[in-house]
Design a protein around this motif. Structure first.
Motif, short mmCIF file in Angstrom:
data_model
loop_
_atom_site.label_atom_id
_atom_site.label_comp_id
_atom_site.label_asym_id
_atom_site.label_seq_id
_atom_site.Cartn_x
_atom_site.Cartn_y
_atom_site.Cartn_z
N ALA A 16 12.56 119.84 46.48
CA ALA A 16 11.83 119.34 45.32
C ALA A 16 12.36 120.08 44.10
O ALA A 16 12.41 121.31 44.09
CB ALA A 16 10.34 119.58 45.48
N GLU A 19 11.17 118.38 37.24
CA GLU A 19 11.84 117.58 36.23
C GLU A 19 10.80 116.87 35.37
O GLU A 19 10.07 116.01 35.86
CB GLU A 19 12.76 116.57 36.91
CG GLU A 19 13.52 115.68 35.95
CD GLU A 19 14.40 114.72 36.68
OE1 GLU A 19 15.56 115.08 36.94
OE2 GLU A 19 13.91 113.61 36.99
N ASP A 20 10.74 117.22 34.11
CA ASP A 20 9.82 116.57 33.16
C ASP A 20 8.38 116.54 33.65
O ASP A 20 7.69 115.52 33.53
CB ASP A 20 10.29 115.15 32.86
CG ASP A 20 11.67 115.10 32.23
OD1 ASP A 20 12.01 116.04 31.48
OD2 ASP A 20 12.41 114.14 32.50
N LEU A 22 7.30 116.53 36.65
CA LEU A 22 7.20 115.91 37.97
C LEU A 22 8.13 116.64 38.94
O LEU A 22 8.81 117.58 38.55
CB LEU A 22 7.59 114.43 37.89
CG LEU A 22 6.73 113.56 36.99
CD1 LEU A 22 7.35 112.18 36.84
CD2 LEU A 22 5.32 113.45 37.53
N PHE A 23 8.16 116.19 40.18
CA PHE A 23 9.05 116.76 41.19
C PHE A 23 9.95 115.66 41.72
O PHE A 23 9.48 114.66 42.26
CB PHE A 23 8.25 117.37 42.35
CG PHE A 23 7.42 118.54 41.93
CD1 PHE A 23 7.98 119.80 41.82
CD2 PHE A 23 6.09 118.38 41.61
CE1 PHE A 23 7.23 120.88 41.41
CE2 PHE A 23 5.32 119.45 41.20
CZ PHE A 23 5.90 120.70 41.10
N ARG A 24 11.25 115.83 41.54
CA ARG A 24 12.23 114.89 42.08
C ARG A 24 12.61 115.36 43.48
O ARG A 24 12.91 116.52 43.70
CB ARG A 24 13.48 114.83 41.21
CG ARG A 24 14.52 113.85 41.76
CD ARG A 24 15.73 113.73 40.88
NE ARG A 24 15.40 113.22 39.57
CZ ARG A 24 15.27 111.92 39.25
NH1 ARG A 24 15.42 111.01 40.19
NH2 ARG A 24 14.99 111.56 38.04
N GLN A 37 15.56 110.80 45.48
CA GLN A 37 15.50 110.61 44.02
C GLN A 37 14.16 110.09 43.51
O GLN A 37 14.00 109.90 42.31
CB GLN A 37 16.63 109.72 43.52
CG GLN A 37 18.03 110.25 43.82
CD GLN A 37 18.27 111.62 43.21
OE1 GLN A 37 17.93 111.87 42.05
NE2 GLN A 37 18.85 112.53 43.98
N ARG A 38 13.18 109.89 44.38
CA ARG A 38 11.85 109.50 43.91
C ARG A 38 11.19 110.69 43.25
O ARG A 38 11.45 111.84 43.59
CB ARG A 38 10.99 108.99 45.07
CG ARG A 38 11.40 107.59 45.47
CD ARG A 38 10.44 106.93 46.42
NE ARG A 38 9.05 107.03 46.02
CZ ARG A 38 8.03 106.80 46.84
NH1 ARG A 38 8.25 106.47 48.09
NH2 ARG A 38 6.79 106.92 46.42
N ARG A 39 10.32 110.43 42.31
CA ARG A 39 9.60 111.49 41.60
C ARG A 39 8.13 111.44 41.95
O ARG A 39 7.56 110.36 42.11
CB ARG A 39 9.82 111.34 40.10
CG ARG A 39 11.27 111.59 39.74
CD ARG A 39 11.67 111.19 38.35
NE ARG A 39 10.63 111.29 37.37
CZ ARG A 39 10.82 111.59 36.08
NH1 ARG A 39 12.03 111.80 35.64
NH2 ARG A 39 9.82 111.64 35.25
N LEU A 46 4.39 114.58 47.38
CA LEU A 46 5.74 114.52 47.95
C LEU A 46 5.68 114.77 49.45
O LEU A 46 6.22 114.01 50.25
CB LEU A 46 6.64 115.53 47.26
CG LEU A 46 8.15 115.40 47.50
CD1 LEU A 46 8.89 116.23 46.46
CD2 LEU A 46 8.58 115.77 48.86
#
Length: 62
Positions: A16, A19-20, A22-24, A37-39, A46
């Motif tokens: 994880a 990113e911005d 959130l967690f990618r 690649q889902r956030r 997650l």
């Protein structure tokens, strides 16, 4: 927060990456590439997505 390993049944399946706000998710096992690649808003979401995705009973190879 830095990258965090995401495991399923004791096997690392991805990481994880914050990113911005959130967690990618970056998949490292074929079994979870559909989630790559889902956030997600939280690590709990997650992890829940990984568990739900793998709940078919398919065994992971280490």
């Amino acid at each position: 927060m830095n990258k965090q390993t995401i495991e399923y049944a004791g096997v690392p399946v991805g990481i994880a990456v914050p990113e911005d706000g959130l967690f990618r998710f970056i998949a490292v096992k074929f079994h979870v590439f559909d989630l790559d690649q889902r956030r997600f808003a939280t690590l709990g979401q997650l992890s829940g997505a990984v568990h739900s995705h793998l709940s078919t009973g398919e065994r992971l190879a280490a």
